[in-house]
Scaffold this motif. Structure first.
Motif, mmCIF file in Angstrom:
data_model
loop_
_atom_site.group_PDB
_atom_site.id
_atom_site.type_symbol
_atom_site.label_atom_id
_atom_site.label_comp_id
_atom_site.label_asym_id
_atom_site.label_seq_id
_atom_site.Cartn_x
_atom_site.Cartn_y
_atom_site.Cartn_z
ATOM 1 N N ILE A 56 -6.947 2.257 -1.139
ATOM 2 C CA ILE A 56 -7.294 1.514 0.230
ATOM 3 C C ILE A 56 -8.725 1.869 0.595
ATOM 4 C CG2 ILE A 56 -5.215 1.207 1.174
ATOM 5 C CD1 ILE A 56 -5.816 3.867 2.686
ATOM 6 N N ALA A 57 -9.513 1.221 1.304
ATOM 7 C CA ALA A 57 -11.086 1.677 1.551
ATOM 8 C C ALA A 57 -11.360 0.678 2.916
ATOM 9 C CB ALA A 57 -11.882 0.874 0.449
ATOM 10 N N PRO A 58 -12.285 1.180 3.540
ATOM 11 C CA PRO A 58 -12.634 0.814 4.787
ATOM 12 C C PRO A 58 -12.720 -0.751 4.872
ATOM 13 C CG PRO A 58 -13.754 2.781 4.404
ATOM 14 C CD PRO A 58 -13.243 2.500 3.121
ATOM 15 N N GLU A 59 -13.213 -1.341 3.911
ATOM 16 C CA GLU A 59 -13.497 -3.059 3.809
ATOM 17 C C GLU A 59 -12.016 -3.557 3.935
ATOM 18 O OE1 GLU A 59 -14.502 -1.628 -0.506
ATOM 19 O OE2 GLU A 59 -14.782 -0.780 1.755
ATOM 20 N N ASP A 60 -11.099 -2.919 3.698
ATOM 21 C CA ASP A 60 -9.675 -3.352 3.627
ATOM 22 C C ASP A 60 -9.264 -3.694 5.184
ATOM 23 O OD1 ASP A 60 -9.104 -3.364 1.122
ATOM 24 O OD2 ASP A 60 -8.460 -1.587 0.927
ATOM 25 N N LEU A 116 4.698 -12.646 -2.385
ATOM 26 C CA LEU A 116 5.735 -12.426 -1.475
ATOM 27 C C LEU A 116 5.798 -11.038 -1.137
ATOM 28 C CD1 LEU A 116 8.737 -14.287 -3.221
ATOM 29 C CD2 LEU A 116 7.693 -15.183 -1.136
ATOM 30 N N VAL A 117 5.208 -9.870 -1.644
ATOM 31 C CA VAL A 117 5.075 -8.814 -1.266
ATOM 32 C C VAL A 117 3.952 -8.770 -0.076
ATOM 33 C CG1 VAL A 117 4.245 -6.419 -1.607
ATOM 34 C CG2 VAL A 117 5.860 -7.515 -3.148
ATOM 35 N N PHE A 118 2.997 -9.208 -0.323
ATOM 36 C CA PHE A 118 1.909 -9.180 0.677
ATOM 37 C C PHE A 118 2.499 -10.025 1.908
ATOM 38 C CE2 PHE A 118 -1.168 -8.117 -2.572
ATOM 39 C CZ PHE A 118 -2.105 -7.254 -1.729
ATOM 40 N N SER A 119 3.195 -11.113 1.678
ATOM 41 C CA SER A 119 3.546 -11.901 2.761
ATOM 42 C C SER A 119 4.521 -11.098 3.752
ATOM 43 C CB SER A 119 4.046 -13.176 2.275
ATOM 44 O OG SER A 119 3.259 -13.939 1.789
ATOM 45 N N THR A 120 5.350 -10.368 3.055
ATOM 46 C CA THR A 120 6.349 -9.494 3.675
ATOM 47 C C THR A 120 5.852 -8.586 4.479
ATOM 48 O OG1 THR A 120 8.045 -9.938 1.849
ATOM 49 C CG2 THR A 120 8.494 -8.146 3.295
ATOM 50 N N VAL A 121 4.607 -7.738 3.788
ATOM 51 C CA VAL A 121 3.952 -6.750 4.655
ATOM 52 C C VAL A 121 3.447 -7.312 5.728
ATOM 53 C CG1 VAL A 121 1.886 -5.397 4.442
ATOM 54 C CG2 VAL A 121 3.557 -5.259 2.544
ATOM 55 N N GLY A 143 1.401 0.220 11.855
ATOM 56 C CA GLY A 143 1.334 1.487 10.988
ATOM 57 C C GLY A 143 2.405 1.295 9.571
ATOM 58 N N LEU A 144 3.521 1.038 9.831
ATOM 59 C CA LEU A 144 4.398 0.899 8.822
ATOM 60 C C LEU A 144 3.876 -0.107 8.085
ATOM 61 C CD1 LEU A 144 6.787 1.490 7.211
ATOM 62 C CD2 LEU A 144 8.125 -0.164 8.979
ATOM 63 N N GLY A 145 3.433 -1.250 8.113
ATOM 64 C CA GLY A 145 2.982 -2.497 7.479
ATOM 65 C C GLY A 145 1.799 -1.847 6.717
ATOM 66 N N GLY A 146 1.049 -1.067 7.262
ATOM 67 C CA GLY A 146 -0.403 -0.567 6.554
ATOM 68 C C GLY A 146 0.199 0.288 5.665
ATOM 69 N N ALA A 147 0.911 1.304 5.553
ATOM 70 C CA ALA A 147 1.518 1.931 4.715
ATOM 71 C C ALA A 147 2.252 1.218 3.593
ATOM 72 C CB ALA A 147 2.371 3.048 5.353
ATOM 73 N N MET A 148 2.875 0.323 3.883
ATOM 74 C CA MET A 148 3.525 -0.455 2.929
ATOM 75 C C MET A 148 2.377 -1.288 2.112
ATOM 76 S SD MET A 148 6.437 -2.339 5.127
ATOM 77 C CE MET A 148 7.116 -3.534 4.088
ATOM 78 N N TYR A 149 1.532 -1.426 2.703
ATOM 79 C CA TYR A 149 0.240 -2.349 1.843
ATOM 80 C C TYR A 149 -0.305 -1.220 0.966
ATOM 81 C CZ TYR A 149 -4.659 -3.881 1.223
ATOM 82 O OH TYR A 149 -5.924 -4.070 0.774
ATOM 83 N N ALA A 150 -0.738 -0.025 1.605
ATOM 84 C CA ALA A 150 -1.505 0.958 0.808
ATOM 85 C C ALA A 150 -0.585 1.393 -0.499
ATOM 86 C CB ALA A 150 -1.476 2.298 1.508
#
Length: 326
Positions: free
Chosen positions: A224-228, A15-20, A211-218
């Motif tokens: 995090i790495a480039p292949e993400d 659910l965290v991933f889905s929400t991000v 950008g907010l979603g990317g920060a939440m994911y990180a």
């Protein structure tokens, strides 16, 4: 009850991933669903937000610039600002292009961002990525399931704020101008609306949400790495919007949860059915299944599960118009 704990852990993780993803898709929906901007470089703006927040909040690291140790909240604000600035620069240069030309341009920019992340080791850690990204609430909740549930609650709260803010925006005169520009730009311009300025505003706000979603994911994964941030991420996010329904924020959120669930379920099934030596081909098959899902949706429900509600104008002499008069 270890089985129940494992189920809760996996469910909250999912659910965290889905929400991000839902936060990111809301930004994409503003750009495409309401404004008609064909952005195929979503992964690049997500990467800008993820790396910005990671570099602002992590401690200093040998061989890498930054590591300012800022609070996570400031890191997320910085991620939105950096992605919005990137969107502004890209928009000023590219938003006069249309459709497939804009798509090619944004795709190229996303590839450039990923290559910079891969090669600028002094800034991003290169292929080794950024590690030890701080996790908010961990000092209060500890680790494991309590922290995951707490982060889920935080993520859902941010998603709710983004959803309510966008609903207010698209229901306002500003949102109606966006739809008018999407449908008939010349007509909107003839009424004195600066189409480029409105498209640029929509693009920048959408990039800020990415950008907010990317920060939440990180800050959830802690590394995090480039292949993400390969183009497959953009493909997944577009699939979420197409399945849920563009032009409808509820559809964008629904599509995020459904497509990520389909991705997780198909991945689990393929890992269980395909021999270990063929796992690389199984990953390609998983992408193909998402493509089949998109094709089925476009044939069955071209507007998605919760597509945009069509706005029908009242005829000047029709009964609806007469009933609407005071």
């Amino acid at each position: 009850m270890p089985a129940l704990t494992d189920l809760l852990s996996y469910g909250s993780f999912f659910l965290v991933f889905s929400t991000v993803f839902a936060v990111i898709v809301l930004g994409l929906n503003l750009q495409w669903g309401y404004t008609g901007l064909f952005n195929v470089g979503v992964a690049g703006f997500v990467a800008v937000g993820a790396y910005t927040s990671a570099l602002l909040t992590t401690p200093e690291a040998a061989g890498r610039v930054a590591g300012l140790g800022w609070p996570v909240a400031l890191g997320w604000a910085g991620a939105m600002a950096a992605s919005a600035l990137a969107g502004l620069l890209v928009g000023l240069a590219a938003l006069r292009l249309r459709h497939d030309y804009l798509a090619i341009t944004t795709f190229g920019i996303a590839v450039c961002v990923q290559l910079v992340a891969l090669n600028a080791q002094w800034l991003t850690g290169g292929p080794f990525g950024v590690q030890f990204i701080p996790r908010p609430l961990q000092g209060w909740l500890g680790t494991g399931l309590p922290w995951t549930l707490g982060y889920l609650a935080l993520s859902v709260g941010l998603l709710a704020v983004a959803y309510l803010a966008l609903e207010r925006l698209v229901a306002s005169p500003w949102g109606r101008v966006l739809r008018a520009i999407r449908e008939e730009e010349d007509a909107a311009s003839s009424l004195g609306k600066h189409a480029f300025a409105f498209r640029l505003q929509s693009f920048v706000i959408g990039c800020a949400l990415m950008g907010l979603g990317g920060a939440m994911y990180a800050h959830f994964v802690g590394f995090i790495a480039p292949e993400d941030f390969l183009p497959i991420l953009t493909f997944q996010l577009w699939a979420m919007l197409i399945v849920g329904g563009s032009g409808n924020n509820r559809g964008a959120i629904l599509g995020s949860y459904l497509v990520w669930g389909f991705w997780a379920l198909s991945g689990g099934l393929l890992r269980g059915l395909v021999p270990q030596a063929e796992q690389a081909r199984a990953a390609a098959l998983q992408v193909m299944l998402i493509g089949v899902l998109i094709a089925v949706m476009l044939l069955w429900r071209p507007r998605g599960l919760l597509g945009e509600n069509a706005a029908v104008s009242r005829h000047a002499g029709g009964p609806d118009a007469a009933a609407a008069k005071p």
